[in-house]
Design an enzyme around this catalytic site. Structure first.
Site, PDB file in Angstrom:
ATOM      1  N   ASN A 176      -0.427 -21.536  49.022  1.00 58.41           N
ATOM      2  CA  ASN A 176      -0.338 -23.002  49.052  1.00 58.41           C
ATOM      3  C   ASN A 176      -0.035 -23.562  47.662  1.00 58.41           C
ATOM      4  O   ASN A 176       0.728 -24.506  47.518  1.00 58.41           O
ATOM      5  CB  ASN A 176      -1.640 -23.612  49.589  1.00 58.41           C
ATOM      6  CG  ASN A 176      -1.855 -23.305  51.062  1.00 58.41           C
ATOM      7  OD1 ASN A 176      -1.004 -22.678  51.695  1.00 58.41           O
ATOM      8  ND2 ASN A 176      -2.977 -23.731  51.598  1.00 58.41           N
ATOM      9  N   ARG A 262      18.443 -21.092  77.459  1.00 60.31           N
ATOM     10  CA  ARG A 262      18.521 -21.497  78.857  1.00 60.31           C
ATOM     11  C   ARG A 262      18.798 -20.237  79.671  1.00 60.31           C
ATOM     12  O   ARG A 262      19.235 -19.210  79.138  1.00 60.31           O
ATOM     13  CB  ARG A 262      19.653 -22.505  79.054  1.00 60.31           C
ATOM     14  CG  ARG A 262      19.282 -23.870  78.508  1.00 60.31           C
ATOM     15  CD  ARG A 262      20.461 -24.815  78.582  1.00 60.31           C
ATOM     16  NE  ARG A 262      20.830 -25.137  79.956  1.00 60.31           N
ATOM     17  CZ  ARG A 262      21.900 -25.858  80.273  1.00 60.31           C
ATOM     18  NH1 ARG A 262      22.696 -26.315  79.326  1.00 60.31           N
ATOM     19  NH2 ARG A 262      22.177 -26.131  81.548  1.00 60.31           N
ATOM     20  N   ARG A 313      16.662 -18.530  88.542  1.00 59.56           N
ATOM     21  CA  ARG A 313      17.670 -18.312  87.489  1.00 59.56           C
ATOM     22  C   ARG A 313      17.047 -17.898  86.150  1.00 59.56           C
ATOM     23  O   ARG A 313      17.681 -17.189  85.374  1.00 59.56           O
ATOM     24  CB  ARG A 313      18.573 -19.542  87.345  1.00 59.56           C
ATOM     25  CG  ARG A 313      17.873 -20.889  87.126  1.00 59.56           C
ATOM     26  CD  ARG A 313      18.906 -22.010  87.376  1.00 59.56           C
ATOM     27  NE  ARG A 313      18.425 -23.372  87.097  1.00 59.56           N
ATOM     28  CZ  ARG A 313      17.749 -24.128  87.950  1.00 59.56           C
ATOM     29  NH1 ARG A 313      17.390 -23.631  89.133  1.00 59.56           N
ATOM     30  NH2 ARG A 313      17.415 -25.369  87.641  1.00 59.56           N
ATOM     31  N   GLU A 333      12.515 -26.853  85.775  1.00 62.97           N
ATOM     32  CA  GLU A 333      13.408 -27.924  85.324  1.00 62.97           C
ATOM     33  C   GLU A 333      12.940 -29.290  85.822  1.00 62.97           C
ATOM     34  O   GLU A 333      12.233 -29.392  86.856  1.00 62.97           O
ATOM     35  CB  GLU A 333      14.836 -27.625  85.817  1.00 62.97           C
ATOM     36  CG  GLU A 333      15.910 -28.628  85.414  1.00 62.97           C
ATOM     37  CD  GLU A 333      16.025 -28.906  83.905  1.00 62.97           C
ATOM     38  OE1 GLU A 333      14.994 -29.169  83.257  1.00 62.97           O
ATOM     39  OE2 GLU A 333      17.158 -28.885  83.391  1.00 62.97           O
ATOM     40  N   HIS A 398      15.142 -24.288  80.863  1.00 60.95           N
ATOM     41  CA  HIS A 398      16.186 -25.144  81.439  1.00 60.95           C
ATOM     42  C   HIS A 398      16.559 -26.229  80.435  1.00 60.95           C
ATOM     43  O   HIS A 398      15.808 -26.503  79.492  1.00 60.95           O
ATOM     44  CB  HIS A 398      15.650 -25.797  82.719  1.00 60.95           C
ATOM     45  CG  HIS A 398      15.165 -24.814  83.731  1.00 60.95           C
ATOM     46  ND1 HIS A 398      15.955 -24.318  84.731  1.00 60.95           N
ATOM     47  CD2 HIS A 398      13.947 -24.206  83.874  1.00 60.95           C
ATOM     48  CE1 HIS A 398      15.257 -23.471  85.469  1.00 60.95           C
ATOM     49  NE2 HIS A 398      14.029 -23.376  84.969  1.00 60.95           N
TER      50      HIS A 398
HETATM   51  P1  ATP Z   1      -3.236 -31.817  48.187  1.00 67.57           P
HETATM   52  O1  ATP Z   1      -4.622 -32.312  48.297  1.00 67.57           O
HETATM   53  O2  ATP Z   1      -2.929 -31.248  46.849  1.00 67.57           O
HETATM   54  O3  ATP Z   1      -2.198 -32.804  48.647  1.00 67.57           O
HETATM   55  P2  ATP Z   1      -3.228 -30.435  50.729  1.00 67.57           P
HETATM   56  O4  ATP Z   1      -4.604 -30.026  51.102  1.00 67.57           O
HETATM   57  O5  ATP Z   1      -2.695 -31.675  51.381  1.00 67.57           O
HETATM   58  O6  ATP Z   1      -3.100 -30.540  49.159  1.00 67.57           O
HETATM   59  P3  ATP Z   1      -0.890 -29.161  51.723  1.00 67.57           P
HETATM   60  O7  ATP Z   1       0.136 -29.804  50.867  1.00 67.57           O
HETATM   61  O8  ATP Z   1      -0.964 -29.651  53.126  1.00 67.57           O
HETATM   62  O9  ATP Z   1      -2.288 -29.206  51.034  1.00 67.57           O
HETATM   63  O10 ATP Z   1      -0.669 -27.579  51.758  1.00 67.57           O
HETATM   64  C1  ATP Z   1       0.373 -27.052  52.517  1.00 67.57           C
HETATM   65  C2  ATP Z   1       0.100 -25.608  52.835  1.00 67.57           C
HETATM   66  O11 ATP Z   1      -1.128 -25.476  53.548  1.00 67.57           O
HETATM   67  C3  ATP Z   1       1.152 -25.022  53.740  1.00 67.57           C
HETATM   68  O12 ATP Z   1       1.696 -23.913  53.068  1.00 67.57           O
HETATM   69  C4  ATP Z   1       0.414 -24.565  54.978  1.00 67.57           C
HETATM   70  O13 ATP Z   1       0.905 -23.323  55.439  1.00 67.57           O
HETATM   71  C5  ATP Z   1      -0.998 -24.434  54.503  1.00 67.57           C
HETATM   72  N1  ATP Z   1      -2.015 -24.691  55.540  1.00 67.57           N
HETATM   73  C6  ATP Z   1      -1.857 -25.236  56.747  1.00 67.57           C
HETATM   74  N2  ATP Z   1      -3.026 -25.298  57.417  1.00 67.57           N
HETATM   75  C7  ATP Z   1      -3.957 -24.804  56.595  1.00 67.57           C
HETATM   76  C8  ATP Z   1      -5.359 -24.614  56.710  1.00 67.57           C
HETATM   77  N3  ATP Z   1      -6.021 -24.960  57.825  1.00 67.57           N
HETATM   78  N4  ATP Z   1      -6.003 -24.080  55.645  1.00 67.57           N
HETATM   79  C9  ATP Z   1      -5.340 -23.741  54.525  1.00 67.57           C
HETATM   80  N5  ATP Z   1      -4.004 -23.882  54.364  1.00 67.57           N
HETATM   81  C10 ATP Z   1      -3.316 -24.406  55.381  1.00 67.57           C
HETATM   82  O1  F6P Z   2      22.767 -29.196  84.938  1.00 72.09           O
HETATM   83  C1  F6P Z   2      21.735 -28.309  84.635  1.00 72.09           C
HETATM   84  C2  F6P Z   2      20.374 -28.991  84.553  1.00 72.09           C
HETATM   85  O2  F6P Z   2      19.422 -28.023  84.170  1.00 72.09           O
HETATM   86  C3  F6P Z   2      19.940 -29.685  85.878  1.00 72.09           C
HETATM   87  O3  F6P Z   2      19.278 -28.840  86.800  1.00 72.09           O
HETATM   88  C4  F6P Z   2      19.077 -30.809  85.367  1.00 72.09           C
HETATM   89  O4  F6P Z   2      18.864 -31.848  86.310  1.00 72.09           O
HETATM   90  C5  F6P Z   2      19.878 -31.266  84.176  1.00 72.09           C
HETATM   91  O5  F6P Z   2      20.412 -30.073  83.592  1.00 72.09           O
HETATM   92  C6  F6P Z   2      19.102 -31.994  83.119  1.00 72.09           C
HETATM   93  O6  F6P Z   2      20.012 -32.545  82.198  1.00 72.09           O
HETATM   94  P1  F6P Z   2      20.323 -34.145  82.200  1.00 72.09           P
HETATM   95  O7  F6P Z   2      18.971 -34.726  81.934  1.00 72.09           O
HETATM   96  O8  F6P Z   2      21.287 -34.281  81.062  1.00 72.09           O
HETATM   97  O9  F6P Z   2      20.857 -34.605  83.518  1.00 72.09           O
END
Ligand code: ATP
Ligand code: F6P
Length: 482
Positions: A176, A262, A313, A333, A398
């Site tokens: 981090n 898909r 499918r 779907e 889908h």
């Molecule tokens: P600061 O207080 O300095 O802003 P922060 O606590 O907000 O720091 P972030 O900027 O959110 O820290 O840190 C990002 C990193 O934290 C990312 O790399 C992410 O993978 C990691 N991360 C996400 N969830 C957790 C967690 N639950 N515990 C520790 N690290 C985490």
């Molecule tokens: O045409 C394929 C499909 O998966 C249909 O079965 C479905 O109704 C549609 O696409 C969803 O796409 P749209 O919301 O653009 O109609």
């Protein structure tokens, strides 16, 4: 209801059932009414514990479910105010580690008032109609939390939950810290990585001197230790609060890929018909046969699980894949109701008003006896929750279903969602990163019909989505009264 320090394991937890109900057939459906929901999520944690990460994930998830959510990041407010001061008065404030020392009374007062100002902005925003305001600050002492509690006690109907991220895993902390110093954190943009690392580690050390983990028995809180290795919940009640807690406890940051494809081209696709449960065309079968090599080349020896819908499918498309397969009814779907089995031209003739309504607002339009995209998002929520818990997953789905899932991972707006291009015979590989998702697309050289109907010209055109995207620290200017 989870009371006093319930320690929940990551596996086997059950989610509360979703409440939103919306009415409307063959027309635009009203947005669910969440106006009564007012929640403040106040982050707690040392720097580099993933507070901003968790805040953003929660915001994206709840926005996808149509709650109005905003993150109020105190660091961002601090930088905006410092910039304004520098412009107005020509005074450049130095926010190095010294500014975060609790023995520096002036700086401590300045930081406290920034946190208060940010909370006021959050409360104002909730009063104007917001649902969940996230206070992204360290809130690392009991007295700071008591102030937040006292302030919110003056507001009617606002629920306060603290979310603490505790981490003593040196590997996670080091990663981090590296992310901060190497990937453009705005506090360190004018420093070399070495200087930045040194200063950031000192800042963490300043906070450690006064840090108090949350144990206040009367507060509602969720504590996540070492990215979900252990989760503690106390006094978390109500649908939305439980939902938030359940989502957060399922997150992990282990590297992984999510693949979307898909089904291969179906007989209905060839005939231009929507819905149904037809089998694959000959070209669709070729895709099913070619898919295993593409996936295995890509994933190597790593484990992978394949999810399909219950429709023929997708099951046929997955048949040659040498991985564990699961079928999900929720992945079926979008249900086109009375239009199932018709072509778009037939629908336009038989139901001209419906056809026009759908073009006008495709996300909200619900087919007679069927579903809208909004309905699909609601039914996909358990799929998202499970996807967050899992590692490498391939979903054979889908068009409409994959659009909804894709929009969640790329945080795309509702109006664009029903027009996202998810072509047949193409595998989309997502790699979740700290701030966003990388994407690659692989199209197999097997022809297929194009089932994408573009947005009508008169309507706003969707944004263009690059095939590879990565988002780090995109900082918006905070609107301040100053
Ligand atoms: P600061 O207080 O300095 O802003 P922060 O606590 O907000 O720091 P972030 O900027 O959110 O820290 O840190 C990002 C990193 O934290 C990312 O790399 C992410 O993978 C990691 N991360 C996400 N969830 C957790 C967690 N639950 N515990 C520790 N690290 C985490
Ligand atoms: O045409 C394929 C499909 O998966 C249909 O079965 C479905 O109704 C549609 O696409 C969803 O796409 P749209 O919301 O653009 O109609």
């Amino acid at each position: 209801r989870f009371d006093e320090s319930t320690v929940a394991s990551r596996k086997g937890s059950t989610a509360p059932s979703p409440p939103p109900s919306v009415k409307g057939i063959g027309k635009k459906v009203a947005k669910p009414d969440y106006s009564e929901q007012k929640i403040v999520v106040a982050m707690v944690g040392l720097p580099a514990r993933g507070k901003s990460y968790l805040s953003n994930k929660l915001m994206i998830y709840l926005r996808w479910l149509e709650y109005d959510v905003k993150v109020f990041n105190v660091g961002q407010l601090r930088r905006t105010k410092a910039r304004q001061k520098a412009q107005k008065l020509g005074v450049k404030e130095n926010h190095n580690a010294e500014f975060f020392s609790h023995s520096n009374a002036q700086a401590t007062q300045s930081r406290d008032s920034l946190a208060e100002e940010s909370l006021e902005m959050l409360i104002k925003w909730l009063k104007e109609g917001g649902n969940v305001g996230i206070h992204d600050a360290t809130n690392s002492t009991k007295s700071r939390r008591a102030k937040i509690e006292a302030r919110l006690a003056k507001e009617k109907g606002m629920i306060l939950i603290f979310l603490e991220s505790l981490c003593d895993d040196p590997a996670v902390i080091a990663a981090n810290v590296e992310l901060k110093v190497s990937q453009g954190d705005p506090d360190y943009k004018d420093m070399s990585p070495d200087e930045a690392r040194k200063d950031f580690l000192r800042r963490i050390n300043e906070y450690e001197k006064v840090y108090e983990t949350i144990t206040e028995p009367h507060l509602s809180y969720l504590r996540i230790k070492n990215v979900g290795e252990e989760v503690t919940m106390s006094r978390i009640n109500g649908y939305l609060s439980s939902r938030i807690a359940f989502y957060l406890m399922n997150l992990h940051i282990r590297p992984r890929n999510i693949f979307f494809s898909r089904h291969g081209e179906s007989q209905y696709n060839v005939e231009g018909k929507i819905g149904g449960d037809s089998l694959l065309s000959l070209r669709g079968m070729q895709y099913a046969k070619a898919l295993p090599a593409l996936i295995t080349d890509n994933i190597g020896e790593k484990p992978l699980t394949v999810w399909t819908s219950t429709l023929k499918r997708t099951i046929q498309t997955a048949q040659y894949l040498p991985y564990t397969k699961l079928t999900w009814k929720s992945l079926d779907e979008l249900d086109a109701g009375v239009c199932d089995g018709m072509t778009y031209e037939e629908i336009e003739q038989a139901y001209p008003d419906d056809y026009a309504n759908r073009d006008e607002d495709k996300f909200n339009y619900r087919y007679r006896g069927g579903e809208s995209y909004r309905d699909v998002v609601v039914r996909l929520e358990p799929v998202i929750m499970e996807l967050e818990r899992q590692e490498n997953i391939l979903i054979i789905g889908h068009q409409a279903i994959l659009r909804c899932l894709y929009a969640y991972f790329h945080h795309l707006p509702q109006a664009d969602l029903p027009y996202i291009k998810i072509p047949l015979h193409t595998v989309i590989k997502l790699t979740p990163k700290a701030y966003g998702c990388d994407e690659e697309r692989y199209t197999l050289p097997i022809n297929a019909v194009d089932t994408h109907r573009p947005k009508p010209k008169a309507a706003k055109q969707p944004n263009v989505h690059p095939t590879t995207q990565r988002i780090y620290y995109v900082e918006e200017e905070v609107k301040t009264s100053a």
